[in-house]
Design a protein around this motif. Structure first.
Motif, PDB file in Angstrom:
ATOM      1  N   UNK A 105       0.872  -1.177   0.000  1.00  0.00           N
ATOM      2  CA  UNK A 105       0.000   0.000   0.000  1.00  0.00           C
ATOM      3  C   UNK A 105       0.908   1.225   0.000  1.00  0.00           C
ATOM      4  N   UNK A 106       0.779   2.061  -1.047  1.00  0.00           N
ATOM      5  CA  UNK A 106       1.660   3.222  -1.206  1.00  0.00           C
ATOM      6  C   UNK A 106       0.986   4.532  -0.794  1.00  0.00           C
ATOM      7  N   UNK A 107      -0.181   4.472  -0.175  1.00  0.00           N
ATOM      8  CA  UNK A 107      -0.994   5.677  -0.094  1.00  0.00           C
ATOM      9  C   UNK A 107      -1.249   6.207   1.313  1.00  0.00           C
ATOM     10  N   UNK A 108      -0.901   5.443   2.363  1.00  0.00           N
ATOM     11  CA  UNK A 108      -1.292   5.880   3.694  1.00  0.00           C
ATOM     12  C   UNK A 108      -0.095   6.047   4.623  1.00  0.00           C
ATOM     13  N   UNK A 109      -0.212   7.001   5.522  1.00  0.00           N
ATOM     14  CA  UNK A 109       0.830   7.232   6.517  1.00  0.00           C
ATOM     15  C   UNK A 109       0.690   6.216   7.647  1.00  0.00           C
ATOM     16  N   UNK A 110       1.703   6.156   8.468  1.00  0.00           N
ATOM     17  CA  UNK A 110       1.668   5.250   9.616  1.00  0.00           C
ATOM     18  C   UNK A 110       0.494   5.569  10.538  1.00  0.00           C
ATOM     19  N   UNK A 111       0.155   6.845  10.667  1.00  0.00           N
ATOM     20  CA  UNK A 111      -0.944   7.242  11.553  1.00  0.00           C
ATOM     21  C   UNK A 111      -2.310   6.826  11.019  1.00  0.00           C
ATOM     22  N   UNK A 112      -2.386   6.522   9.736  1.00  0.00           N
ATOM     23  CA  UNK A 112      -3.655   6.087   9.143  1.00  0.00           C
ATOM     24  C   UNK A 112      -3.941   4.610   9.399  1.00  0.00           C
ATOM     25  N   UNK A 113      -2.948   3.861   9.826  1.00  0.00           N
ATOM     26  CA  UNK A 113      -3.061   2.404   9.906  1.00  0.00           C
ATOM     27  C   UNK A 113      -3.531   1.989  11.298  1.00  0.00           C
ATOM     28  N   UNK A 114      -4.838   2.098  11.519  1.00  0.00           N
ATOM     29  CA  UNK A 114      -5.399   1.859  12.845  1.00  0.00           C
ATOM     30  C   UNK A 114      -6.407   0.713  12.879  1.00  0.00           C
ATOM     31  N   UNK A 115      -6.495  -0.045  11.794  1.00  0.00           N
ATOM     32  CA  UNK A 115      -7.433  -1.167  11.712  1.00  0.00           C
ATOM     33  C   UNK A 115      -6.680  -2.476  11.913  1.00  0.00           C
ATOM     34  N   UNK A 116      -6.972  -3.181  12.996  1.00  0.00           N
ATOM     35  CA  UNK A 116      -6.271  -4.432  13.291  1.00  0.00           C
ATOM     36  C   UNK A 116      -6.441  -5.469  12.178  1.00  0.00           C
ATOM     37  N   UNK A 157      12.993  -1.908   0.982  1.00  0.00           N
ATOM     38  CA  UNK A 157      12.163  -1.314   2.025  1.00  0.00           C
ATOM     39  C   UNK A 157      12.153  -2.148   3.293  1.00  0.00           C
ATOM     40  N   UNK A 158      12.668  -3.338   3.237  1.00  0.00           N
ATOM     41  CA  UNK A 158      12.860  -4.111   4.455  1.00  0.00           C
ATOM     42  C   UNK A 158      14.130  -3.709   5.185  1.00  0.00           C
ATOM     43  N   UNK A 159      14.985  -2.955   4.501  1.00  0.00           N
ATOM     44  CA  UNK A 159      16.254  -2.498   5.061  1.00  0.00           C
ATOM     45  C   UNK A 159      16.259  -1.006   5.363  1.00  0.00           C
ATOM     46  N   UNK A 160      15.505  -0.230   4.558  1.00  0.00           N
ATOM     47  CA  UNK A 160      15.521   1.228   4.662  1.00  0.00           C
ATOM     48  C   UNK A 160      14.101   1.756   4.768  1.00  0.00           C
ATOM     49  N   UNK A 161      13.784   2.547   5.778  1.00  0.00           N
ATOM     50  CA  UNK A 161      12.424   3.085   5.923  1.00  0.00           C
ATOM     51  C   UNK A 161      12.111   4.119   4.855  1.00  0.00           C
ATOM     52  N   UNK A 162      10.811   4.283   4.587  1.00  0.00           N
ATOM     53  CA  UNK A 162      10.367   5.273   3.615  1.00  0.00           C
ATOM     54  C   UNK A 162       8.963   5.715   3.997  1.00  0.00           C
ATOM     55  N   UNK A 163       8.502   6.789   3.384  1.00  0.00           N
ATOM     56  CA  UNK A 163       7.175   7.326   3.694  1.00  0.00           C
ATOM     57  C   UNK A 163       6.092   6.602   2.903  1.00  0.00           C
ATOM     58  N   UNK A 164       4.905   6.518   3.491  1.00  0.00           N
ATOM     59  CA  UNK A 164       3.704   5.917   2.886  1.00  0.00           C
ATOM     60  C   UNK A 164       3.817   4.407   2.664  1.00  0.00           C
ATOM     61  N   UNK A 165       4.866   3.777   3.147  1.00  0.00           N
ATOM     62  CA  UNK A 165       5.002   2.315   3.006  1.00  0.00           C
ATOM     63  C   UNK A 165       5.429   1.693   4.333  1.00  0.00           C
ATOM     64  N   UNK A 166       5.023   2.303   5.446  1.00  0.00           N
ATOM     65  CA  UNK A 166       5.493   1.830   6.750  1.00  0.00           C
ATOM     66  C   UNK A 166       5.068   0.388   7.022  1.00  0.00           C
ATOM     67  N   UNK A 167       3.857   0.009   6.619  1.00  0.00           N
ATOM     68  CA  UNK A 167       3.393  -1.360   6.872  1.00  0.00           C
ATOM     69  C   UNK A 167       4.198  -2.369   6.058  1.00  0.00           C
ATOM     70  N   UNK A 168       4.523  -2.005   4.846  1.00  0.00           N
ATOM     71  CA  UNK A 168       5.318  -2.903   4.007  1.00  0.00           C
ATOM     72  C   UNK A 168       6.742  -3.004   4.536  1.00  0.00           C
ATOM     73  N   UNK A 169       7.332  -1.873   4.906  1.00  0.00           N
ATOM     74  CA  UNK A 169       8.682  -1.883   5.485  1.00  0.00           C
ATOM     75  C   UNK A 169       8.723  -2.787   6.715  1.00  0.00           C
ATOM     76  N   UNK A 170       7.714  -2.658   7.578  1.00  0.00           N
ATOM     77  CA  UNK A 170       7.679  -3.443   8.808  1.00  0.00           C
ATOM     78  C   UNK A 170       7.560  -4.931   8.510  1.00  0.00           C
ATOM     79  N   UNK A 171       6.673  -5.287   7.579  1.00  0.00           N
ATOM     80  CA  UNK A 171       6.455  -6.700   7.263  1.00  0.00           C
ATOM     81  C   UNK A 171       7.679  -7.322   6.596  1.00  0.00           C
ATOM     82  N   UNK A 172       8.288  -6.588   5.674  1.00  0.00           N
ATOM     83  CA  UNK A 172       9.456  -7.140   4.977  1.00  0.00           C
ATOM     84  C   UNK A 172      10.646  -7.272   5.917  1.00  0.00           C
ATOM     85  N   UNK A 173      10.827  -6.324   6.827  1.00  0.00           N
ATOM     86  CA  UNK A 173      11.908  -6.426   7.806  1.00  0.00           C
ATOM     87  C   UNK A 173      11.691  -7.632   8.713  1.00  0.00           C
ATOM     88  N   UNK A 174      10.446  -7.840   9.138  1.00  0.00           N
ATOM     89  CA  UNK A 174      10.136  -8.991   9.981  1.00  0.00           C
ATOM     90  C   UNK A 174      10.377 -10.297   9.246  1.00  0.00           C
TER      91      UNK A 174
END
Length: 262
Positions: A105-116, A157-174
């Protein structure tokens, strides 16, 4: 050390219906020996079947439609069992699994991701399904003496953080850390964390069209205009060479961009 394509193999590729996953499935299939078995997994069954139709006739291929955001342990185990089709695991020389399924998902900030539930589905696709399938794959072949290979297709993105892809960065790093830990626990398995480079795929064009990051859109536009993106086929061929040479420590990253100039 056994050569990965030297004998009869059992191959699983997730995310095999398009992009890098498709290219890996096709490239690996061209190197497999007759009577090897191939399990192609993705949501789009029609695309999988078209890919299977183009593979060498000496292979035994099963296409399985799987929604990795909603899948279950039973569904994944059934897919492996169906692909074996009663054949004993010890009848294979190599067992190879490539984890390539992903969603961004390339469109939302980390603060938008509030749905479990959205987080659960997202991590199911990008991390949890790979971990579960990998465990089932290992248990299937654990007592067979088969040489096992695991390929985790990574992202920068699993190695380097970026904007609007925080969920993907987190999942790929994990996911990357999971396979590094897995490699330590399983020294008899060859584990490769493969960075495929910037590749001309539908996912790349989706990022160009949908991302709210102006910097990312500009970077992609420049790469496309200057022809500095790789093709799925080229990065898949590079992966084949890396696996054949085995010049890496199990669990390490191998970076396409450091091995090639486009």
């Amino acid at each position: 050390m056994s050569e990965i394509f030297a004998g009869k193999a059992f191959l699983v590729v997730t995310g095999a219906s398009r992009g890098i996953g498709r290219a890996i499935a096709e490239k690996f299939a061209s190197h497999l020996k007759n009577d090897s078995k191939v399990l192609l997994m993705a949501r789009n069954l029609e695309n999988l079947e078209k890919i299977a139709d183009g593979m060498p006739r000496g292979l035994i291929i099963l296409c399985k439609s799987v929604d990795f955001g909603q899948t279950t342990t039973k569904e994944l185990q059934d897919a492996l069992n169906d692909a074996l089709r009663g054949e004993k695991p010890e009848s294979f020389n190599q067992a190879i699994i490539v984890h390539c399924a992903a969603v961004v998902d390339y469109t939302r900030t980390a603060n938008d991701l509030t749905d479990f539930s959205e987080w659960q589905t997202f991590f199911n696709v990008n991390m949890f399904s790979s971990a579960v399938l990998n465990g089932l794959f290992m248990k299937t072949f654990e007592s067979s003496g088969v040489k096992k290979y695991v390929v985790n297709v990574c992202s920068y993105w699993g190695l380097t953080p970026d904007v609007y892809v925080s969920s993907y960065c987190a999942a790929k790093a994990a996911k990357d850390m999971f396979f590094k830990s897995f490699a330590l626990e399983n020294p008899d398995v060859s584990v490769l964390n493969y960075l495929p480079g910037l590749v001309d795929t539908e996912m790349l064009h989706d990022a160009y069209k949908k991302s709210k990051s102006e910097e990312l859109v500009t970077r992609i536009k420049s790469a496309l205009e200057n022809n500095t993106v790789s093709t799925p086929e080229k990065t898949a061929e590079c992966l084949v060479g890396v696996l054949k040479q085995q010049n890496y420590k199990s669990g390490d990253y191998v970076d396409f961009q450091k091995l090639n100039t486009v």
